[in-house]
Motif scaffolding. Structure first.
Motif, PDB file in Angstrom:
ATOM      1  N   SER A 281       0.824  -1.217   0.000  1.00 34.56           N
ATOM      2  CA  SER A 281       0.000   0.000   0.000  1.00 34.56           C
ATOM      3  C   SER A 281       0.854   1.261   0.000  1.00 34.56           C
ATOM      4  O   SER A 281       0.582   2.219  -0.733  1.00 34.56           O
ATOM      5  CB  SER A 281      -0.937   0.001   1.216  1.00 34.56           C
ATOM      6  OG  SER A 281      -1.841  -1.084   1.145  1.00 34.56           O
TER       7      SER A 281
ATOM      8  N   CYS B 178      -7.618   4.313  -4.837  1.00 34.34           N
ATOM      9  CA  CYS B 178      -8.403   3.424  -5.699  1.00 34.34           C
ATOM     10  C   CYS B 178      -7.598   2.163  -6.035  1.00 34.34           C
ATOM     11  O   CYS B 178      -8.139   1.052  -6.047  1.00 34.34           O
ATOM     12  CB  CYS B 178      -8.808   4.142  -6.984  1.00 34.34           C
ATOM     13  SG  CYS B 178     -10.018   5.465  -6.752  1.00 34.34           S
TER      14      CYS B 178
ATOM     15  N   ALA C 150      -7.558  -0.159  -3.090  1.00 36.93           N
ATOM     16  CA  ALA C 150      -8.852  -0.835  -2.951  1.00 36.93           C
ATOM     17  C   ALA C 150      -9.041  -1.909  -4.014  1.00 36.93           C
ATOM     18  O   ALA C 150      -9.569  -2.995  -3.733  1.00 36.93           O
ATOM     19  CB  ALA C 150      -9.978   0.195  -3.030  1.00 36.93           C
ATOM     20  N   SER C 151      -8.608  -1.626  -5.239  1.00 37.65           N
ATOM     21  CA  SER C 151      -8.692  -2.608  -6.327  1.00 37.65           C
ATOM     22  C   SER C 151      -7.574  -2.327  -7.318  1.00 37.65           C
ATOM     23  O   SER C 151      -7.629  -1.334  -8.046  1.00 37.65           O
ATOM     24  CB  SER C 151     -10.042  -2.538  -7.045  1.00 37.65           C
ATOM     25  OG  SER C 151     -10.055  -3.430  -8.143  1.00 37.65           O
TER      26      SER C 151
ATOM     27  N   LEU D 139     -15.000   2.709  -8.848  1.00 39.33           N
ATOM     28  CA  LEU D 139     -13.602   3.007  -8.522  1.00 39.33           C
ATOM     29  C   LEU D 139     -12.806   3.391  -9.764  1.00 39.33           C
ATOM     30  O   LEU D 139     -11.964   4.301  -9.727  1.00 39.33           O
ATOM     31  CB  LEU D 139     -12.954   1.804  -7.843  1.00 39.33           C
ATOM     32  CG  LEU D 139     -13.295   1.583  -6.364  1.00 39.33           C
ATOM     33  CD1 LEU D 139     -12.757   0.238  -5.895  1.00 39.33           C
ATOM     34  CD2 LEU D 139     -12.736   2.715  -5.507  1.00 39.33           C
TER      35      LEU D 139
END
Length: 420
Positions: free
Chosen positions: A47, A276, A279-280, A312
């Motif tokens: 991340s 985004c 998240a995906s 997204l």
């Protein structure tokens, strides 16, 4: 088309094709340095690595736009408006863009795409090709209109894998269709030359051909049923394209008002893009390659999961477009359309997956670009022959919805960059 025109189209198309191939190789090289698939190569947790690359990319985008934001292109619509103006130009020719302006626009595209922008390379390539064509016009003793058209055809042909869509793009929806139509023959020559030249530099091309499941179309009745599913899938895909169009200009104006600094604005766009992507991961990059991943993992995705993915992807793309990142919106729109079309397959197990996937691509592309014929011709390269009728169906349904909505349908907007 006389012999001289054919030779000039061949030479210019080939030269632009080589330069386009080099440009894409540079983008691929930098992407490979920064990313492994959709994971950052930085020695950080996943991340944090995505955040670092996207926000850092935003910093560079902002610096490149500093003091030059108003005269720099923003997206594909800006490039298409300029192409249409050049192709239909009459009277005194517009001065060719300065070399430093072209270098800045090219670098802006490279940085945006390498940093994971949810944008495609078609806008930077088109801007670069037109600018180089204009600069070569006087030396080749051709008009700016001819130079812009032939250069655009040579650049986009390799990107989209064939000459047909690239020569039709400046003609369809043109303010001067007769002028563009007169150059079709030379455009085909330039497109073929550009395609061959780009593949000489980039042997595997820049796209892919989707590996689709068997459509199960053995009879005329099967075909009719598949096209019915395609028409149904085209509806949500069209509205996904509308959402992208409707949000672009207002969000750009809002971002400029709230964040006057180009650097802060672009970094904020990178932050939204990163969130985004966390998240995906499928929301990172332009989307044409991620479309195959989406199809291969369809069994693991519900209708709500696909709807969230569409949202997204649109947010990531709008964040890039609104904050100064430079790229095109065709491929992100097509990805969102494919995901929206697959919602039908997730909701109705009897739906033909190949048909809804292909129709979603055609519908969203036509909704955003407003050039259904050019979109269909572009997608010839990405979809196998059995899916092409579904692509046509999707583009046709989108065109019908646009016609029925009339003025209520969102329109493509351009910032209309000032003179270079």
């Amino acid at each position: 088309m006389n012999r001289r025109t054919a030779v000039l189209a061949l030479v210019l198309g080939a030269a632009i094709g080589v330069l386009s191939g080099i440009y894409l190789r540079l983008v691929h090289f930098l992407q490979h340095l920064l990313w492994h698939g959709t994971e950052s190569r930085l020695p950080l947790p996943d991340s944090l690595g995505i955040l670092a690359v996207c926000v850092g990319g935003g910093l560079l985008v902002g610096v490149l736009r500093h003091r030059h934001d108003r005269d720099a292109p923003h997206d594909l619509e800006d490039a298409l408006v300029e192409l249409d103006r050049l192709v239909g130009a009459e009277g005194a020719p517009k001065p060719a863009p300065r070399v430093e302006w072209l270098l800045r626009a090219a670098l802006l595209g490279v940085v945006s795409l390498a940093a994971g922008a949810s944008l495609g390379p078609e806008a930077p390539l088109l801007v670069l090709a037109m600018g180089l064509g204009q600069r070569a016009a006087r030396m080749m003793r051709i008009t700016n209109s001819e130079a812009a058209y032939l250069s655009a055809a040579g650049a986009l042909s390799g990107l989209f894998g064939g000459p047909l869509g690239s020569v039709m793009l400046p003609v369809e929806r043109s303010a001067s269709p007769l002028q563009a139509t007169r150059m079709l023959g030379a455009g085909i020559v330039a497109s073929i030359a550009g395609l061959v030249a780009m593949f000489a530099v980039l042997p595997n091309g820049d796209g892919l051909r989707y590996a689709l499941p068997d459509a199960g179309v053995d009879t005329g009745w099967d075909l009719l049923v598949a096209l019915e599913w395609a028409a149904l899938a085209a509806v949500p895909a069209t509205f996904a394209g509308f959402a992208l169009l409707a949000g672009t200009a207002p969000l750009r104006a809002l971002a400029e008002r709230w964040m006057p600094s180009t650097v802060v604005r672009a970094m904020a766009g990178g932050l939204v893009l990163a969130l985004c992507g966390i998240a995906s991961p499928l929301t990172l990059f332009s989307g044409e390659h991620q479309g195959q991943d989406l199809l291969d993992t369809l069994e693991d995705r519900s209708v709500l999961a696909l709807l969230a993915l569409v949202a997204l992807k649109l947010i990531a793309t709008l964040a890039c477009l609104a904050t100064g990142w430079f790229g095109g919106q065709i491929f992100p729109a097509i990805f969102a359309g494919m995901a929206a079309g697959l919602m039908v397959a997730a909701a109705f197990p009897a739906a033909t997956v190949t048909a809804v996937f292909a129709a979603g691509a055609g519908a969203a592309g036509a909704a955003v670009l407003r050039r259904p014929l050019a979109v269909t011709l572009f997608l010839l390269f990405f979809f196998p022959a059995p899916a092409l009728l579904a692509v046509v169906t999707g583009a046709g349904v989108a065109t019908l919805i646009i016609s029925l909505l009339g003025d209520r349908a969102p329109e493509p907007t351009s910032m209309d960059p000032s003179a270079h």
